[in-house]
Enzyme design. Sequence first.
Site, PDB file in Angstrom:
ATOM      1  CB  CYS A 144      -0.845  -0.008   1.122  1.00  0.00           C
ATOM      2  SG  CYS A 144      -1.757   1.417   1.481  1.00  0.00           S
ATOM      3  CB  CYS A 172      -0.307   2.216   5.845  1.00  0.00           C
ATOM      4  SG  CYS A 172      -1.084   0.557   5.483  1.00  0.00           S
ATOM      5  CB  CYS A 187      -4.845  -0.494   2.324  1.00  0.00           C
ATOM      6  SG  CYS A 187      -3.746  -0.633   3.624  1.00  0.00           S
ATOM      7  CB  CYS A 244      -4.116   3.167   5.821  1.00  0.00           C
ATOM      8  SG  CYS A 244      -3.603   3.157   4.000  1.00  0.00           S
ATOM      9  CB  CYS A 280      -9.399  -3.666 -11.766  1.00  0.00           C
ATOM     10  SG  CYS A 280      -8.825  -2.369 -13.147  1.00  0.00           S
TER      11      CYS A 280
HETATM   12 ZN   LIG Z   1      -2.642   1.123   3.605  1.00  0.00          ZN
END
Ligand SMILES: [Zn+2]
Length: 141
Positions: free
Chosen positions: A54, A57, A104, A107, A127
């Site tokens: 991510c 984070c 995510c 976060c 996607c």
């Molecule tokens: Zn994250």
Amino acid sequence: MAKESTKPYEVVKTDDEWRTMLTAEQYRVLRKHGTESPFKNEYNANKAAGIYQCAGCALPLFSSEHKYDSHTGWPSFWKPISETALGKQTDRNVLFQTRTEVHCARCGGHQGHAFDDGPPPTGLRYCINSAALKFVPGKTA
Ligand SMILES: [Zn+2]
């Protein structure tokens, strides 16, 4: 003491904090549910081995082992790196179809969408926006 359960995610920042730490494109995608341009993005054609984290984070979200070319112009994966990496919600902003939004789990940063027209064994297509990811070459799990 305020109860922690009022915070939906482990990593919580103010809008200003996100704006400061992310690039304009990362902020637009991760925090404003933006979608980057197809094909003209960083990881669509990336075939190197490694982990996609991510961009907000650094939580590992996808492995190159599950990446495939969906010909859509965005990095596509048939599954996330773990069952707990992503959160999902039904995206009702689209007029003629219901999409599954994926973000995510740590976060809440918007990653992209999941569709059910992917390859075996899952039949899923995640996607994902390159701008929501940070690729770390090397190990894949
Ligand atoms: Zn994250």
